[in-house]
Design an enzyme around this catalytic site. Structure first.
Site, PDB file in Angstrom:
ATOM      1  N   SER A 233       0.824  -1.213   0.000  1.00 22.37           N
ATOM      2  CA  SER A 233       0.000   0.000   0.000  1.00 22.37           C
ATOM      3  C   SER A 233       0.857   1.261   0.000  1.00 22.37           C
ATOM      4  O   SER A 233       2.048   1.229   0.300  1.00 22.37           O
ATOM      5  CB  SER A 233      -0.896   0.046   1.241  1.00 22.37           C
ATOM      6  OG  SER A 233      -1.532  -1.177   1.453  1.00 22.37           O
TER       7      SER A 233
HETATM    8  N1  SAH Z   1       0.412  -4.518   4.238  1.00 19.49           N
HETATM    9  C1  SAH Z   1       1.010  -5.296   3.176  1.00 19.49           C
HETATM   10  C2  SAH Z   1       0.111  -5.392   1.980  1.00 19.49           C
HETATM   11  C3  SAH Z   1      -0.660  -6.614   2.030  1.00 19.49           C
HETATM   12  S1  SAH Z   1      -1.617  -6.947   0.584  1.00 19.49           S
HETATM   13  C4  SAH Z   1       2.335  -4.695   2.757  1.00 19.49           C
HETATM   14  O1  SAH Z   1       2.783  -3.750   3.409  1.00 19.49           O
HETATM   15  O2  SAH Z   1       2.943  -5.184   1.814  1.00 19.49           O
HETATM   16  C5  SAH Z   1      -2.700  -8.128   1.322  1.00 19.49           C
HETATM   17  C6  SAH Z   1      -2.102  -9.484   1.572  1.00 19.49           C
HETATM   18  O3  SAH Z   1      -3.109 -10.276   2.200  1.00 19.49           O
HETATM   19  C7  SAH Z   1      -1.684 -10.234   0.318  1.00 19.49           C
HETATM   20  O4  SAH Z   1      -0.348 -10.586   0.422  1.00 19.49           O
HETATM   21  C8  SAH Z   1      -2.595 -11.475   0.328  1.00 19.49           C
HETATM   22  O5  SAH Z   1      -1.955 -12.630  -0.173  1.00 19.49           O
HETATM   23  C9  SAH Z   1      -2.914 -11.613   1.801  1.00 19.49           C
HETATM   24  N2  SAH Z   1      -4.107 -12.377   2.155  1.00 19.49           N
HETATM   25  C10 SAH Z   1      -5.331 -12.387   1.564  1.00 19.49           C
HETATM   26  N3  SAH Z   1      -6.161 -13.217   2.222  1.00 19.49           N
HETATM   27  C11 SAH Z   1      -5.442 -13.754   3.267  1.00 19.49           C
HETATM   28  C12 SAH Z   1      -5.746 -14.671   4.318  1.00 19.49           C
HETATM   29  N4  SAH Z   1      -6.944 -15.255   4.452  1.00 19.49           N
HETATM   30  N5  SAH Z   1      -4.767 -14.970   5.193  1.00 19.49           N
HETATM   31  C13 SAH Z   1      -3.551 -14.414   5.098  1.00 19.49           C
HETATM   32  N6  SAH Z   1      -3.201 -13.542   4.133  1.00 19.49           N
HETATM   33  C14 SAH Z   1      -4.139 -13.212   3.225  1.00 19.49           C
END
Ligand code: SAH
Length: 222
Positions: free
Chosen positions: A70
């Site tokens: 993000s």
């Molecule tokens: N804050 C993070 C961005 C995360 S994007 C950063 O700084 O990079 C959201 C993430 O959530 C993705 O990597 C995706 O694979 C993960 N995600 C989606 N559903 C999930 C779940 N049920 N359990 C764990 N991770 C999940």
């Protein structure tokens, strides 16, 4: 409050990092611990080689597996709503690049982070080690189930948007704890703060959000 893992501003990106913190300050982020955490966390270690030259722009970037890291300003606003004091045990759902995990590590006591995509979890762990972050653990799995071994958590941060609050996360939230989750449809959510009080649960909407889908047993189908 002093952020942890301080003092690694010696690489060639140090100036860019300080400038990123200044950009955030100009946009209204005033908490010193936050600005220090952004000025000292090496974001370039958390993004793929191909976009490394853009690591310190206040912009969202692709991190592979169809996921994005993000925009720092959004992350700062998101983290502010958690009201961290430095003493919290935090559960993060959606490690992604691990950058926000590192920021949480600087602003809280202990962080437990769950990521469902193995390759992302591996890269995140590698970057967290390279950045010298030591108070963070990463689990590969479905974060909608939480991480019961270390529950309860003072703070839970969900970095992907779900249709509803996963019930295991509510169960793993400590009394007085705060849970932040984008709720709604795929592609359009309301950032929602859930506070656990003595007489139940209070929900506050903090405005529109656009996160990648939360995929799992208590989220959307894959
Ligand atoms: N804050 C993070 C961005 C995360 S994007 C950063 O700084 O990079 C959201 C993430 O959530 C993705 O990597 C995706 O694979 C993960 N995600 C989606 N559903 C999930 C779940 N049920 N359990 C764990 N991770 C999940």
């Amino acid at each position: 409050m002093e952020p942890r893992h301080v003092g690694r501003g010696t690489d060639s990106y140090g100036g860019y990092r300080v400038r990123l913190a200044e950009t955030l300050r100009a946009q209204g982020i005033r908490d010193l611990a936050f600005l220090k955490a952004f000025a000292e966390t090496p974001r370039h270690l958390f993004v793929p080689e191909a976009v490394r030259h853009r690591a310190y722009e206040d912009a969202a970037l692709p991190i592979g597996a169809g996921q994005t890291i993000s925009r720092p300003f959004t992350q700062a606003r998101y983290l502010e709503a958690l009201r961290l004091t430095g003493r919290e045990k935090v559960l993060e759902v959606g490690t992604g690049s691990g950058y926000e995990t590192a920021l949480l590590g600087a602003l809280a006591d202990q962080v437990f982070s769950v990521e469902r995509v193995l390759t992302l979890a591996e890269a995140a762990l590698h970057a967290l080690r390279a950045a010298g972050v030591r108070n963070v653990s990463v689990l590969v799995g479905d974060g909608t189930l939480g991480w019961s071994a270390y529950a309860p958590y003072d703070t839970i941060l969900v970095s992907a948007g779900g249709p509803e609050v996963p019930s295991p996360l509510l169960e793993q939230l400590a009394p007085g704890g705060r849970l932040l989750i984008p709720l709604g449809a795929k592609g359009a959510q309301a950032l929602t703060l859930i506070q656990r009080t003595t007489d139940g649960v209070r929900r506050t909407s903090l405005g529109d959000a656009r996160f990648v889908p939360l995929v799992g047993e208590h989220g959307f189908d894959a």
